[in-house]
Design a protein around this motif. Sequence first.
Motif, PDB file in Angstrom:
ATOM      1  N   ALA A 128       0.799  -1.103  -0.158  1.00 23.12           N
ATOM      2  CA  ALA A 128      -0.103   0.090  -0.110  1.00 23.12           C
ATOM      3  C   ALA A 128       1.170   0.851  -0.198  1.00 23.12           C
ATOM      4  CB  ALA A 128      -0.885   0.102   1.060  1.00 23.12           C
ATOM      5  N   ARG A 129       2.398   1.190   0.080  1.00 22.41           N
ATOM      6  CA  ARG A 129       2.733   2.405   0.727  1.00 22.41           C
ATOM      7  C   ARG A 129       4.326   2.326   1.032  1.00 22.41           C
ATOM      8  NH1 ARG A 129      -0.986   5.879   1.449  1.00 22.41           N
ATOM      9  NH2 ARG A 129      -2.411   6.335   3.125  1.00 22.41           N
ATOM     10  N   TYR A 130       5.207   3.055   0.374  1.00 23.42           N
ATOM     11  CA  TYR A 130       6.668   3.300   0.722  1.00 23.42           C
ATOM     12  C   TYR A 130       6.825   3.148   1.990  1.00 23.42           C
ATOM     13  CZ  TYR A 130       7.152   2.966  -4.834  1.00 23.42           C
ATOM     14  OH  TYR A 130       6.430   2.715  -5.898  1.00 23.42           O
ATOM     15  N   GLY A 131       8.116   2.602   2.411  1.00 26.94           N
ATOM     16  CA  GLY A 131       8.367   3.160   3.704  1.00 26.94           C
ATOM     17  C   GLY A 131       9.997   4.147   3.903  1.00 26.94           C
ATOM     18  N   THR A 132       9.327   4.048   5.136  1.00 23.97           N
ATOM     19  CA  THR A 132      10.461   5.258   5.642  1.00 23.97           C
ATOM     20  C   THR A 132      11.768   5.462   5.118  1.00 23.97           C
ATOM     21  OG1 THR A 132       9.436   5.372   7.690  1.00 23.97           O
ATOM     22  CG2 THR A 132      11.486   6.764   6.542  1.00 23.97           C
ATOM     23  N   MET A 133      12.860   4.185   4.840  1.00 24.26           N
ATOM     24  CA  MET A 133      13.576   4.082   3.985  1.00 24.26           C
ATOM     25  C   MET A 133      13.289   4.944   2.261  1.00 24.26           C
ATOM     26  SD  MET A 133      16.123   3.973   5.827  1.00 24.26           S
ATOM     27  CE  MET A 133      17.433   3.586   4.514  1.00 24.26           C
ATOM     28  N   SER A 134      13.044   4.291   1.333  1.00 21.69           N
ATOM     29  CA  SER A 134      12.180   4.626   0.729  1.00 21.69           C
ATOM     30  C   SER A 134      12.006   5.964   0.282  1.00 21.69           C
ATOM     31  CB  SER A 134      11.355   3.465  -0.142  1.00 21.69           C
ATOM     32  OG  SER A 134      11.529   2.184  -0.339  1.00 21.69           O
ATOM     33  N   ARG A 135      11.067   6.630   1.056  1.00 19.81           N
ATOM     34  CA  ARG A 135      10.476   7.335   1.395  1.00 19.81           C
ATOM     35  C   ARG A 135      11.438   9.108   1.465  1.00 19.81           C
ATOM     36  NH1 ARG A 135       6.482   6.242   4.429  1.00 19.81           N
ATOM     37  NH2 ARG A 135       7.417   7.558   5.322  1.00 19.81           N
ATOM     38  N   LEU A 136      13.301   8.036   2.279  1.00 22.10           N
ATOM     39  CA  LEU A 136      13.553   9.682   2.376  1.00 22.10           C
ATOM     40  C   LEU A 136      15.169   9.157   0.961  1.00 22.10           C
ATOM     41  CD1 LEU A 136      14.796   8.077   6.233  1.00 22.10           C
ATOM     42  CD2 LEU A 136      14.005  10.467   4.626  1.00 22.10           C
ATOM     43  N   PHE A 137      15.333   8.076   0.319  1.00 19.32           N
ATOM     44  CA  PHE A 137      15.594   7.988  -0.714  1.00 19.32           C
ATOM     45  C   PHE A 137      15.168   8.918  -2.096  1.00 19.32           C
ATOM     46  CE2 PHE A 137      18.029   3.393   0.483  1.00 19.32           C
ATOM     47  CZ  PHE A 137      19.390   4.574   0.278  1.00 19.32           C
ATOM     48  N   HIS A 138      14.391   8.833  -1.659  1.00 22.11           N
ATOM     49  CA  HIS A 138      13.633   9.786  -3.204  1.00 22.11           C
ATOM     50  C   HIS A 138      13.144  10.922  -2.939  1.00 22.11           C
ATOM     51  CE1 HIS A 138       9.276  11.476  -5.332  1.00 22.11           C
ATOM     52  NE2 HIS A 138       9.408  10.093  -6.159  1.00 22.11           N
ATOM     53  N   TRP A 139      12.758  11.219  -1.764  1.00 20.15           N
ATOM     54  CA  TRP A 139      12.543  12.653  -1.530  1.00 20.15           C
ATOM     55  C   TRP A 139      13.992  13.704  -1.599  1.00 20.15           C
ATOM     56  CZ3 TRP A 139       8.251  14.901  -3.588  1.00 20.15           C
ATOM     57  CH2 TRP A 139       7.061  14.347  -3.436  1.00 20.15           C
ATOM     58  N   GLY A 140      14.912  12.675  -0.439  1.00 23.80           N
ATOM     59  CA  GLY A 140      16.356  13.339  -0.938  1.00 23.80           C
ATOM     60  C   GLY A 140      17.173  13.370  -2.296  1.00 23.80           C
ATOM     61  N   MET A 141      16.692  12.147  -2.909  1.00 23.38           N
ATOM     62  CA  MET A 141      17.361  12.638  -3.804  1.00 23.38           C
ATOM     63  C   MET A 141      16.909  13.874  -4.987  1.00 23.38           C
ATOM     64  SD  MET A 141      17.756   8.483  -5.036  1.00 23.38           S
ATOM     65  CE  MET A 141      18.178   8.742  -6.706  1.00 23.38           C
ATOM     66  N   ALA A 142      15.779  13.673  -4.914  1.00 20.23           N
ATOM     67  CA  ALA A 142      14.204  15.250  -5.833  1.00 20.23           C
ATOM     68  C   ALA A 142      15.408  15.518  -5.484  1.00 20.23           C
ATOM     69  CB  ALA A 142      13.038  14.879  -5.016  1.00 20.23           C
ATOM     70  N   LEU A 143      15.301  16.265  -3.916  1.00 17.42           N
ATOM     71  CA  LEU A 143      15.925  17.726  -3.934  1.00 17.42           C
ATOM     72  C   LEU A 143      17.913  17.130  -3.802  1.00 17.42           C
ATOM     73  CD1 LEU A 143      15.527  17.890   0.527  1.00 17.42           C
ATOM     74  CD2 LEU A 143      14.765  19.348  -1.781  1.00 17.42           C
ATOM     75  N   ILE A 144      18.406  16.254  -4.210  1.00 17.49           N
ATOM     76  CA  ILE A 144      20.061  16.234  -4.809  1.00 17.49           C
ATOM     77  C   ILE A 144      19.880  16.591  -6.307  1.00 17.49           C
ATOM     78  CG2 ILE A 144      21.874  14.779  -5.115  1.00 17.49           C
ATOM     79  CD1 ILE A 144      20.964  13.362  -2.435  1.00 17.49           C
ATOM     80  N   LEU A 145      18.795  16.069  -6.582  1.00 16.45           N
ATOM     81  CA  LEU A 145      18.590  16.421  -7.901  1.00 16.45           C
ATOM     82  C   LEU A 145      17.861  18.222  -8.664  1.00 16.45           C
ATOM     83  CD1 LEU A 145      17.313  12.883  -9.389  1.00 16.45           C
ATOM     84  CD2 LEU A 145      19.260  14.127 -10.173  1.00 16.45           C
ATOM     85  N   ALA A 146      17.319  18.393  -7.348  1.00 16.49           N
ATOM     86  CA  ALA A 146      16.952  19.825  -7.627  1.00 16.49           C
ATOM     87  C   ALA A 146      18.308  20.540  -7.736  1.00 16.49           C
ATOM     88  CB  ALA A 146      15.900  20.353  -7.210  1.00 16.49           C
ATOM     89  N   TRP A 147      18.751  19.827  -6.532  1.00 16.79           N
ATOM     90  CA  TRP A 147      20.230  21.066  -6.504  1.00 16.79           C
ATOM     91  C   TRP A 147      21.492  20.731  -7.926  1.00 16.79           C
ATOM     92  CZ3 TRP A 147      22.398  24.730  -3.911  1.00 16.79           C
ATOM     93  CH2 TRP A 147      23.636  25.185  -3.597  1.00 16.79           C
ATOM     94  N   GLN A 148      21.434  19.112  -8.046  1.00 22.75           N
ATOM     95  CA  GLN A 148      22.093  19.596  -9.170  1.00 22.75           C
ATOM     96  C   GLN A 148      21.597  19.913 -10.744  1.00 22.75           C
ATOM     97  OE1 GLN A 148      24.880  18.053  -8.381  1.00 22.75           O
ATOM     98  NE2 GLN A 148      25.408  16.616 -10.166  1.00 22.75           N
TER      99      GLN A 148
END
Length: 183
Positions: free
Chosen positions: A13-33
């Motif tokens: 039903a949902r992504y867990g905390t680690m998957s969400r941290l990876f997803h949103w953390g990488m989204a921020l890093i990609l935005a920076w790049q």
Amino acid sequence: MKPARFQLHDTPARYGTMSRLFHWGMALILAWQFATALAHLLLEDTAIEGFLWATHRTVGLLLILLVIARGLWSLHNRGHRPASLSPMATLGHLALYALMVIVPLLALLRQYGSGRAFEPFGLPLMPGFEGPRIDWMMAPANLLHSWLGWLLLALIAGHVAMVFIHRRRPQDGDVLARMLGDR
């Protein structure tokens, strides 16, 4: 308001905390790049460009390390994750992952071929070398790194657009909720 609960692993039903941290953390890093790349393109020889561009290589290395960690985490959660909505969604995600690996790998290949040292976070990853550069290592990145980077940005924009399209289609359910967790 119900408090959010900590759920390390993914569920159907949902992504867990680690998957969400990876997803949103990488989204921020990609935005920076992409901000660094745009500054390099549009604000050449300015203080803003100098500041941002100086971080591009180091943050790119961090990104590829996170992509690898995220891929391993995804394999660990295989079979427990929310199902893909369609074969096209699966292909889109595979293309995103492929580009998130290929784009920085090309840059690392070019960096080594240039003979220049690369010491991200002060760690001597590539010590550099004397003598002529290795053109065959530099050529693929010189040709493809920027173009594939902009293609990655286009795919990310499509990914975001599809989130909102799927949210409006009742048969798809709210795919954003799967990545936001308990809200």
